[in-house]
Scaffold this motif. Structure first.
Motif, PDB file in Angstrom:
ATOM      1  N   ASP A 121      17.560 -10.159 -12.049  1.00  0.00           N
ATOM      2  CA  ASP A 121      18.074 -10.796 -13.268  1.00  0.00           C
ATOM      3  C   ASP A 121      17.108 -11.800 -13.878  1.00  0.00           C
ATOM      4  O   ASP A 121      17.248 -12.176 -15.031  1.00  0.00           O
ATOM      5  N   TYR A 122      16.139 -12.275 -13.069  1.00  0.00           N
ATOM      6  CA  TYR A 122      15.241 -13.322 -13.558  1.00  0.00           C
ATOM      7  C   TYR A 122      14.493 -12.872 -14.821  1.00  0.00           C
ATOM      8  O   TYR A 122      14.205 -13.689 -15.699  1.00  0.00           O
ATOM      9  N   LYS A 129      15.512 -11.062 -17.349  1.00  0.00           N
ATOM     10  CA  LYS A 129      16.344 -11.302 -18.552  1.00  0.00           C
ATOM     11  C   LYS A 129      16.469 -12.790 -18.816  1.00  0.00           C
ATOM     12  O   LYS A 129      16.411 -13.248 -19.954  1.00  0.00           O
ATOM     13  N   TYR A 130      16.671 -13.534 -17.737  1.00  0.00           N
ATOM     14  CA  TYR A 130      16.827 -14.987 -17.843  1.00  0.00           C
ATOM     15  C   TYR A 130      15.575 -15.602 -18.465  1.00  0.00           C
ATOM     16  O   TYR A 130      15.638 -16.413 -19.399  1.00  0.00           O
ATOM     17  N   TRP A 131      14.405 -15.182 -17.999  1.00  0.00           N
ATOM     18  CA  TRP A 131      13.147 -15.769 -18.495  1.00  0.00           C
ATOM     19  C   TRP A 131      12.902 -15.383 -19.956  1.00  0.00           C
ATOM     20  O   TRP A 131      12.384 -16.154 -20.745  1.00  0.00           O
ATOM     21  N   LYS A 167      15.273 -14.958 -22.188  1.00  0.00           N
ATOM     22  CA  LYS A 167      16.126 -15.845 -22.996  1.00  0.00           C
ATOM     23  C   LYS A 167      15.538 -17.244 -23.057  1.00  0.00           C
ATOM     24  O   LYS A 167      15.514 -17.878 -24.106  1.00  0.00           O
ATOM     25  N   VAL A 187      21.082 -21.255 -22.357  1.00  0.00           N
ATOM     26  CA  VAL A 187      20.990 -19.924 -21.743  1.00  0.00           C
ATOM     27  C   VAL A 187      21.914 -19.819 -20.524  1.00  0.00           C
ATOM     28  O   VAL A 187      21.974 -20.732 -19.716  1.00  0.00           O
ATOM     29  N   ASP A 188      22.628 -18.689 -20.406  1.00  0.00           N
ATOM     30  CA  ASP A 188      23.510 -18.478 -19.249  1.00  0.00           C
ATOM     31  C   ASP A 188      22.685 -18.451 -17.973  1.00  0.00           C
ATOM     32  O   ASP A 188      21.580 -17.925 -17.960  1.00  0.00           O
ATOM     33  N   GLY A 189      23.246 -18.952 -16.885  1.00  0.00           N
ATOM     34  CA  GLY A 189      22.553 -18.907 -15.606  1.00  0.00           C
ATOM     35  C   GLY A 189      21.598 -20.079 -15.445  1.00  0.00           C
ATOM     36  O   GLY A 189      20.896 -20.198 -14.462  1.00  0.00           O
ATOM     37  N   LYS A 190      21.549 -20.962 -16.437  1.00  0.00           N
ATOM     38  CA  LYS A 190      20.678 -22.138 -16.361  1.00  0.00           C
ATOM     39  C   LYS A 190      21.239 -23.126 -15.356  1.00  0.00           C
ATOM     40  O   LYS A 190      22.408 -23.073 -15.004  1.00  0.00           O
TER      41      LYS A 190
END
Ligand SMILES: C[S@@+](CC[C@H](N)C(=O)[O-])C[C@H]1O[C@@H](n2cnc3c(N)ncnc32)[C@H](O)[C@@H]1O
Length: 265
Positions: free
Chosen positions: A18-19, A21-23, A25, A39-42
């Motif tokens: 998932d990282y 997608k996270y990065w 965003k 950002v979600d997951g922050k």
């Protein structure tokens, strides 16, 4: 190095998962120059990462020249490709196949510029690079091995830029504390640097060209820093120049838990 084998398997999975997608965003958001991340997951209360403009401020001091070979160490989604390739010859490596896949899709005419590799174990020969740029990656690396490898692949007179997290941040830096705990819960490989010990160990091999110390979490984005190392600080950026004399054998200067976190627990 603690539990190197298991950690190694986990970290590769972590950076491929998932990282990515996270990065994407986080870096998209950084370019819109918002301050607190949405950002979600922050991490709660997290700050957006620094945008390319902020980082270009450090990169400008690398004095990149045409024909120089520049390694983007842990290139992620390749957001420094334009900056570096407009000035020098770009090489991006990353531990994550998924990140490299995105880079190749993003730059279809330059797919040969992006390679999967672990920063601690590069397949380039000694002195291959003129410059190395390592932004937002060192804190996830086995740092002693990573620095030895950077010093091996850069030529004498070459420069290395590294950013990282200090092992002694301010005890009232609540955001740093929360971030450290949250990162650990997420399984994010996180290493804090004793910068004094690191610089002491490499002093016969490098000259320090520039130092920036950011007192509190979020100060890098705000451009708040000192050039002289304070007793406590959160992030740091240094530019060192290899002055020859080979590659040092480095003793441990990094830890999984910061001194500040340990002092509070
Ligand atoms: C926070 S991102 C930073 C990416 C890029 N430097 C930037 O600033 O946009 C961290 C990157 O480091 C990569 N990475 C982590 N550990 C690494 C290692 N040991 N060797 C090479 N790359 C690594 C991750 O896959 C991820 O792409």
């Amino acid at each position: 190095m603690e539990n190197l084998k298991n950690d190694k398997i986990d970290r590769i999975k972590y950076w491929n998962d998932d990282y990515v997608k996270y990065w994407k965003k986080m870096t998209d958001e950084a370019e819109k120059s918002s301050d607190i991340s949405t950002v979600d997951g922050k991490v709660p209360g997290d700050y957006s990462t620094s945008g390319v403009d902020t980082i270009a401020e450090f990169l400008n001091n690398m004095d990149l020249q045409p024909k120089e070979k520049v390694l983007d160490y842990g290139c992620g989604l390749g957001r420094f490709f334009d900056y570096i390739s407009q000035r020098s010859e770009y090489y991006g490596i990353d531990i994550s196949e998924q990140m490299i896949k995105v880079c190749k899709q993003k730059y279809p005419l330059h797919t040969d510029r992006f390679m999967v590799a672990e920063g601690e174990n590069l397949y380039f020969e000694d002195g291959f690079f003129d410059k190395v740029v390592c932004v937002g990656v060192f804190d996830a690396c086995y740092q002693e091995a990573a620095l030895m490898e950077m010093l091996r692949v850069v030529k004498d007179g070459g420069k290395i830029l590294i950013s990282g997290k200090g092992n002694k941040y301010n005890l009232d830096d609540e955001q740093a504390y929360i971030a450290e705990e949250a990162a650990r819960r997420k399984g994010h490989p996180n290493y804090f640097t004793d910068v004094r010990s690191m610089l002491e160990q490499v002093k016969e091999f490098v000259s320090v060209e520039e130092e920036r110390y950011f007192p509190y979490r979020g100060d890098m984005r705000k451009g708040k820093y000192t050039h002289k190392m304070p007793e406590t600080f959160y992030e740091w950026v240094i530019i060192i120049r290899k002055i020859g004399g080979g590659t040092p054998e480095l003793n441990k200067f990094s830890s999984r838990y910061s001194n500040s976190w340990q002092a509070r627990n």
